[in-house]
Design an enzyme around this catalytic site. Structure first.
Site, PDB file in Angstrom:
ATOM      1  N   ASP A 192      61.454 102.446  81.236  1.00 31.24           N
ATOM      2  CA  ASP A 192      61.358 101.147  81.882  1.00 31.24           C
ATOM      3  C   ASP A 192      62.372 100.220  81.226  1.00 31.24           C
ATOM      4  O   ASP A 192      63.318 100.687  80.583  1.00 31.24           O
ATOM      5  CB  ASP A 192      59.928 100.602  81.677  1.00 31.24           C
ATOM      6  CG  ASP A 192      59.474  99.646  82.770  1.00 31.24           C
ATOM      7  OD1 ASP A 192      60.021  98.532  82.837  1.00 31.24           O
ATOM      8  OD2 ASP A 192      58.586 100.012  83.536  1.00 31.24           O
ATOM      9  N   HIS A 202      59.097  93.360  81.885  1.00 28.33           N
ATOM     10  CA  HIS A 202      58.384  94.383  82.658  1.00 28.33           C
ATOM     11  C   HIS A 202      57.914  95.545  81.779  1.00 28.33           C
ATOM     12  O   HIS A 202      56.744  95.968  81.856  1.00 28.33           O
ATOM     13  CB  HIS A 202      59.297  94.883  83.774  1.00 28.33           C
ATOM     14  CG  HIS A 202      58.625  95.753  84.797  1.00 28.33           C
ATOM     15  ND1 HIS A 202      58.621  97.127  84.720  1.00 28.33           N
ATOM     16  CD2 HIS A 202      57.950  95.447  85.923  1.00 28.33           C
ATOM     17  CE1 HIS A 202      57.978  97.626  85.769  1.00 28.33           C
ATOM     18  NE2 HIS A 202      57.558  96.632  86.521  1.00 28.33           N
ATOM     19  N   SER A 220      53.656  99.020  89.851  1.00 30.17           N
ATOM     20  CA  SER A 220      54.081  99.127  88.453  1.00 30.17           C
ATOM     21  C   SER A 220      52.925  98.931  87.501  1.00 30.17           C
ATOM     22  O   SER A 220      52.913  99.477  86.401  1.00 30.17           O
ATOM     23  CB  SER A 220      55.145  98.065  88.133  1.00 30.17           C
ATOM     24  OG  SER A 220      56.419  98.459  88.527  1.00 30.17           O
TER      25      SER A 220
END
Length: 530
Positions: free
Chosen positions: A161, A203, A356
Site C-alpha cells: 500500500d 491510506h 480498502s
C-alpha cells in the site's frame, strides 16, 4: 469467474487503466509510470514503461532482454522471482518506435509476454480508550475471539500500500522488527517505507491499523488482532503505484514469510505480471486478500479478480452492501467498510470508507485465526469462508458471508461448524507425468468427490530449468488447449496454481500441463474442499 482467456501463446498485452470512480480510493487511471513519479528509478523522467516476462529457460532475464534492445530503450529493474524486466522508452518517442519494440520483443523465443507497466491505486472490550467509538471489530465478533487470543506476533500481515507510519503509538508495538524499518519502499527504492508526505499519505497507516493496531495496550483503537505488520510501500503519496512496483512488493512480502498479504488497491485489467505475483505469493504459503473495488458495479476489480486472491466486498454498519462496493461471482467474503475508525498519520485516528477498509478486517481475522490454528493458506481461506455469517445478501454480494472472528477462533477447522461456506473437509489426489519438449503436453481428468465443493486447488510442480504452464476446464467435458480454456496459470517457471471457487461438478475437471520450454517430470495435485 474464469481467469482471462483471450490471450494465446506468444501474445502480449497492452494494458489500459480503468476510469476512477467517485468514492475515495477508487479504481485506477491510465498510467505512464516514471512520469513525474520522482522515484529512484529515473527521477523526473517522462517515459512509457513495459514489463517483459522472460521464460525460466533463460537464466538471466535482464541480460536476455538487454540483447534485444536498441536506441534509447532502457532496462530499469528486474524481478528475478517473476522473471520480469521493466523497460522504459521515451514518452516522446514516435509511436512506431513503441510498436517496433513490442514486435521485436514478442518475436524473441525466450519472451513470454510484454505488457504496459500501468498504475494501480489505493481502494480506500479491551482497555483501548476509543474502542467504543469503533463498530467494525464488534460487528465481526472480535471480542469473542479475544477471549481465546489477542493474536500472535509470530503471524505477519503484510500491507502492500502506501507507507505505514511505523512509529504511530498504536502501531509501533506490532510492527515486524525482523525487517529494517519494518518494510521496504518500492516507490523510492530504499529500505524505509515511512510515508513521504504525512498529510497526504495516510491510506497505508489506516489500513494497517484496521488489521493490527495494538489490542489491549491502553492506547487509541484496537486492530482485529496483534499480528506483526510489514509495510511494502508500493503506492506513492498520490495513492497510485505501478504494476511492477506492486508485483515486486508482493513477491518481496512472500519472501519475508508473510502469512497474509493485504491488497487494498486495484484498477485496470488483467496483467500477467500481477497474476504471476499473487500466484508466487500463494505458492509460497501466503493468503492474498484483496479489495473488490469501489465502482459500485457488478464485477470485481483486479487484482481481487485473480483466482489466487480472496476478494472482499464492503458492508455498511447495518450489514447491507455499501453503495460503492463492487460485487460479483468472485466475491468470497464481506466485511464492514463504511466509516471505519483507524490509525492516522498525525498519530491520532480518523474514519474513512471503502473496500480498502473491509479488506484489512478480513486480513486481521486471518491473522487472528493463525494465532489459534495451524493452517495452510488454502485451509485458512476455506476456514474463513466456512465460519462466515450469512447476513441475508446474495452470494455475489457477500460470498460465503460476513467474516466472523469469533467463529474463526472458536470453530475447529474441518468440523463443519460456523457459517455457510461448506462442511470444512478436504481430499487430495496427486498425479505424475513427464514432458519431452516445448511441443509436448499432457491432459488428465479429475473426478469430484464432493457433491458441492466450495473450492478446488490445482497445483503443478515441474522442473526448475523448464517453463511448464497449467490450464483447466470445468463443466465442459473436454481437455483445454493453450488457446481455449476456462482457467490458466502462466508464470515464467514451472510452479503453477489454479484456484476455483464453487466449481462446476457436472463433468470431470480437465487439466492440461503444457511445456512452453524445456522438458522433465512434473506432478499435479488436486485438493478439493467441502
Amino acid at each position: 469467474m474464469a481467469d482471462d482467456n483471450t490471450l494465446t501463446r506468444r501474445s502480449f498485452l497492452t494494458a489500459t487503466g480503468a476510469a476512477a470512480g467517485s468514492v475515495a480510493f477508487v479504481g485506477a487511471g491510465a498510467a505512464t509510470p516514471g512520469k513525474g513519479r520522482g522515484n529512484g528509478r529515473g527521477k523526473g523522467t517522462e517515459r512509457r514503461e513495459y514489463i517483459v516476462g522472460v521464460s525460466a529457460s533463460e537464466d538471466d532475464p535482464r541480460g536476455y532482454v538487454r540483447k534485444h534492445l536498441s536506441g534509447k530503450e532502457e532496462p530499469i529493474s528486474t524481478n528475478e522471482r517473476l522473471g520480469t524486466t521493466v523497460v522504459g522508452l521515451p514518452e516522446n518517442a514516435a509511436e512506431q518506435a513503441h510498436q517496433n519494440f513490442l514486435g521485436r520483443l514478442e518475436a524473441a523465443d525466450g519472451v513470454k509476454y510484454v505488457e504496459q507497466n500501468v498504475d494501480l491505486q489505493a481502494q480506500v472490550a479491551p482497555n483501548d480508550p476509543r474502542y467504543r467509538d469503533q463498530y467494525a471489530d464488534q460487528q465481526v465478533n472480535a471480542p469473542e475471539a479475544w477471549d481465546a487470543t489477542f493474536g500472535d506476533s509470530g503471524v505477519t500481515v503484510a500491507v502492500v500500500d502506501q507507507g505505514v507510519k511505523y512509529d504511530h503509538p498504536d502501531l509501533d508495538g506490532n510492527m515486524d522488527g525482523s525487517v529494517s524499518n519494518s518494510g521496504y519502499d518500492f516507490v523510492d527504492d530504499d529500505d524505509d517505507p515511512y510515508p513521504d508526505a504525512l498529510s497526504d499519505e495516510y491510506h497505508g497507516t489506516h489500513v494497517g491499523g484496521i488489521a493490527a493496531a495494538e489490542v489491549d495496550n491502553g492506547e487509541g483503537v484496537t486492530g482485529i488482532g496483534n499480528s506483526s505488520l510489514l509495510s511494502g510501500r508500493a503506492l506513492s503519496e498520490q495513492g497510485s503505484g505501478s504494476t511492477a512496483d506492486i508485483a515486486d512488493a508482493v513477491t518481496w512480502a512472500a519472501d519475508q514469510g508473510a502469512d497474509v498479504i493485504n491488497l487494498s488497491l486495484g484498477g485496470g485489467g488483467y496483467t500477467d505480471t500481477m497474476k504471476n505475483a499473487v500466484s508466487y505469493a500463494t505458492n509460497n504459503g501466503a493468503l492474498v486478500v484483496a479489495a473488490a473495488g469501489n465502482d459500485g458495479q457488478g464485477s470485481v476489480s483486479y487484482p481481487a479478480a485473480y483466482s489466487e486472491c480472496l476478494a472482499v466486498s464492503a458492508l455498511d454498519p447495518d450489514e447491507t452492501l455499501a453503495s460503492y462496493s463492487n460485487y460479483g461471482g468472485n466475491i468470497e467474503l464481506a466485511a464492514p467498510g463504511t466509516n471505519v475508525l483507524s490509525t492516522w498519520t498525525d498519530d491520532a485516528y480518523d474514519s474513512i470508507s471503502g473496500t480498502s477498509m473491509a479488506t484489512p478486517v478480513v486480513a486481521g481475522v486471518a491473522g487472528l485465526a493463525l494465532a489459534q490454528w495451524d493452517l495452510t493458506n488454502a485451509e485458512l481461506r476455506n476456514h474463513l469462508k466456512n465460519t462466515a455469517v450469512n447476513v441475508g445478501l446474495s452470494s455475489d454480494k457477500q460470498g460465503s458471508g460476513r467474516v466472523d472472528a469469533g467463529n474463526a477462533i472458536t470453530t475447529e477447522p474441518g468440523s463443519g461448524g460456523g457459517g455457510g461456506g461448506g462442511g470444512g473437509g478436504s481430499t487430495s489426489t496427486t498425479i505424475s507425468g513427464s514432458l519431452s519438449s516445448y511441443a509436448d503436453s499432457d491432459c488428465s481428468t479429475y473426478t469430484f468427490e464432493y457433491d458441492s465443493p466450495s473450492q478446488i486447488v490445482i497445483e503443478l510442480s515441474g522442473p526448475s530449468d523448464a517453463d511448464f504452464d497449467l490450464y483447466a476446464n470445468t463443466g465442459v467435458g473436454a481437455c483445454p488447449t493453450t488457446d481455449d480454456y476456462d482457467y490458466r496459470s502462466y508464470t515464467t517457471n514451472s510452479q503453477e496454481t489454479i484456484t476455483i471457487d464453487s466449481p462446476d461438478t457436472s463433468t470431470d475437471l480437465y487439466a492440461l500441463v503444457d511445456s512452453y520450454s524445456g522438458s522433465g517430470d512434473f506432478t499435479v495435485t488436486f485438493t478439493e474442499y467441502q
